[in-house]
Write a protein that holds these residues in place. Sequence first.
Motif, PDB file in Angstrom:
ATOM      1  N   ILE A  38     -22.336  -9.424  -7.987  1.00  0.00           N
ATOM      2  CA  ILE A  38     -22.329  -9.231  -6.498  1.00  0.00           C
ATOM      3  C   ILE A  38     -22.475 -10.492  -5.899  1.00  0.00           C
ATOM      4  N   PHE A  39     -23.643 -10.959  -6.103  1.00  0.00           N
ATOM      5  CA  PHE A  39     -24.284 -12.347  -5.588  1.00  0.00           C
ATOM      6  C   PHE A  39     -23.128 -13.410  -6.052  1.00  0.00           C
ATOM      7  N   SER A  40     -22.386 -13.337  -7.036  1.00  0.00           N
ATOM      8  CA  SER A  40     -21.707 -14.515  -7.365  1.00  0.00           C
ATOM      9  C   SER A  40     -20.498 -14.874  -6.542  1.00  0.00           C
ATOM     10  N   PHE A  41     -20.057 -13.772  -5.770  1.00  0.00           N
ATOM     11  CA  PHE A  41     -19.031 -13.839  -4.773  1.00  0.00           C
ATOM     12  C   PHE A  41     -19.565 -14.388  -3.506  1.00  0.00           C
ATOM     13  N   LEU A  42     -20.820 -14.590  -3.139  1.00  0.00           N
ATOM     14  CA  LEU A  42     -21.247 -15.035  -1.838  1.00  0.00           C
ATOM     15  C   LEU A  42     -21.157 -16.619  -1.774  1.00  0.00           C
ATOM     16  N   ASP A  43     -21.077 -17.120  -0.496  1.00  0.00           N
ATOM     17  CA  ASP A  43     -21.118 -18.562  -0.206  1.00  0.00           C
ATOM     18  C   ASP A  43     -22.782 -19.082  -0.324  1.00  0.00           C
ATOM     19  N   VAL A  44     -22.925 -20.288  -0.210  1.00  0.00           N
ATOM     20  CA  VAL A  44     -24.282 -20.773  -0.064  1.00  0.00           C
ATOM     21  C   VAL A  44     -25.157 -20.134   1.174  1.00  0.00           C
ATOM     22  N   VAL A  45     -24.512 -19.928   2.290  1.00  0.00           N
ATOM     23  CA  VAL A  45     -25.213 -19.604   3.393  1.00  0.00           C
ATOM     24  C   VAL A  45     -25.639 -18.126   3.204  1.00  0.00           C
ATOM     25  N   GLN A  68     -22.147 -21.651  -9.450  1.00  0.00           N
ATOM     26  CA  GLN A  68     -21.440 -22.742 -10.343  1.00  0.00           C
ATOM     27  C   GLN A  68     -20.423 -23.464  -9.367  1.00  0.00           C
ATOM     28  N   ARG A  69     -20.271 -22.956  -8.273  1.00  0.00           N
ATOM     29  CA  ARG A  69     -19.405 -23.681  -7.320  1.00  0.00           C
ATOM     30  C   ARG A  69     -20.168 -23.872  -5.969  1.00  0.00           C
ATOM     31  N   VAL A  70     -20.432 -24.958  -5.591  1.00  0.00           N
ATOM     32  CA  VAL A  70     -21.113 -25.343  -4.210  1.00  0.00           C
ATOM     33  C   VAL A  70     -20.541 -26.274  -3.360  1.00  0.00           C
ATOM     34  N   ASN A  86     -32.394 -31.054  -5.276  1.00  0.00           N
ATOM     35  CA  ASN A  86     -32.914 -29.595  -5.370  1.00  0.00           C
ATOM     36  C   ASN A  86     -31.747 -28.791  -6.009  1.00  0.00           C
ATOM     37  N   ILE A  87     -30.494 -28.958  -5.362  1.00  0.00           N
ATOM     38  CA  ILE A  87     -29.444 -28.132  -6.045  1.00  0.00           C
ATOM     39  C   ILE A  87     -29.137 -28.441  -7.364  1.00  0.00           C
ATOM     40  N   SER A  97     -18.756 -27.117 -10.060  1.00  0.00           N
ATOM     41  CA  SER A  97     -17.895 -27.482  -8.989  1.00  0.00           C
ATOM     42  C   SER A  97     -18.986 -28.150  -7.942  1.00  0.00           C
ATOM     43  N   LEU A  98     -18.787 -29.400  -7.516  1.00  0.00           N
ATOM     44  CA  LEU A  98     -19.730 -29.567  -6.205  1.00  0.00           C
ATOM     45  C   LEU A  98     -18.854 -30.606  -5.301  1.00  0.00           C
TER      46      LEU A  98
END
Length: 447
Positions: A38-45, A68-70, A86-87, A97-98
Amino acid sequence: MSNQNGFVHHHKTKSEVSVTEDDSAINKKLPKELLLRIFSFLDVVSLCRCARVSKYWNVLALDGSNWQRVDLFEFQRDVVGPVVENISKRCGGFLKSLSLLGCQSITDAALKTFAQSCRNIEELNLNNCKEITDTTCESLGHHGHKLVSLDISSCPQVTNQSLKALGDGCPSLHVLNISWCTKITNDGLEALSKGCLDLHTFIGKGLSQVTDAGIGHLAKHCQKLKKLDLQGCSSITDEALHRSITDEALHRVGQHCNQLLFICISNCARLTDASLVSLGQGCPNIRTLEAACCSHFTDNGFQALARNCNKLEKMDLEECIQITDATLNYLANFCPNISALTLSHCELITDEGIRHIGSGACATEQLRILELDNCPLITDASLEHLTGCQNLERIELYDCQLITKAAIRRLRTRLPNIKVHAYFAPVTPPPAVGSGRQRYCKCCVIL
């Protein structure tokens, strides 16, 4: 109630405790693997907010697999080196992916730490990170062997040394954007192309020091190219003539890059019909051609192109000032898939040319966008010729002085979903009485 340090103590209610403690109902009912999913679908915020709910959620939200994608674009004004470091340490080998698009405070030091920690990185966007130098690309060359896509456009300190480092250390590179890196020369493209043989997308807008030799290296070694953007790699000033690409560059592309699907040569002012002949002979699969401001192109060149490139879908011919209705006749007869066509400032186009397009194979189902602004010879008859283009979504008619509002209304009656962008010069007002300012609107009318 606040303590001596100014922090506020908040006494939790019973309901608040139940949703924040690690033994809450959702944590008991859902296994860790499902919560991570579930958390894997969330954005950074959202992930950061979840990390503050409880110790258990903190561990889950900050798990490297969720990072994995930021994309830090939304925070570009605030992002500084320690954030990236830190990231990098948090994500480690998980990060693939960054995007640091526009993060102008980021320096080589932070990206060196990033490259060392995140060795599985595949996509990296450093567009407009103006502080980075060749040191960043050297770090990527040493550690980022899985790098597939890199954007270092508008990074003015990048030089040929960066491309050499990428060529030596990133053999899997498929996509590269070095637009407006004006220190790069032919030597850099040679070093890059010899090491990155699988490159299929090269975006190099505004490379003012690149000439035919550099594009020749790219074409010879990167024969899998599918997208090539050379916008503005040319100059017509006497001082820079020796640094402009010519027909020779496009001859090399036609020789070696037969898988090409997209090419942009807009603002390459020295190109002639010979370039279109080369593309027609060697790149039959082209879908998109952007050739704005190539003022030496004529009907003869487009005839050669259209006869061989039958899969063309999008064409930008703005300010190809020598083309006439004959070019539109060739496109109508040989290119049945045209969906977007820009003819702005092609001042020799008349109603006859639009008739060809309106009755061509592309008209009924394919044609969606037609831009005709500043074509002074077209009249209301052109709009009549387009009434059969049932999928036409947008037409541009700015400064087409012979088009009337009545004709536009008739077109919209036949094609009710079309967007017509037109400009009608306002009626000249009578002379002002006294010294008062004239007040009238010169805005465009969006119909």
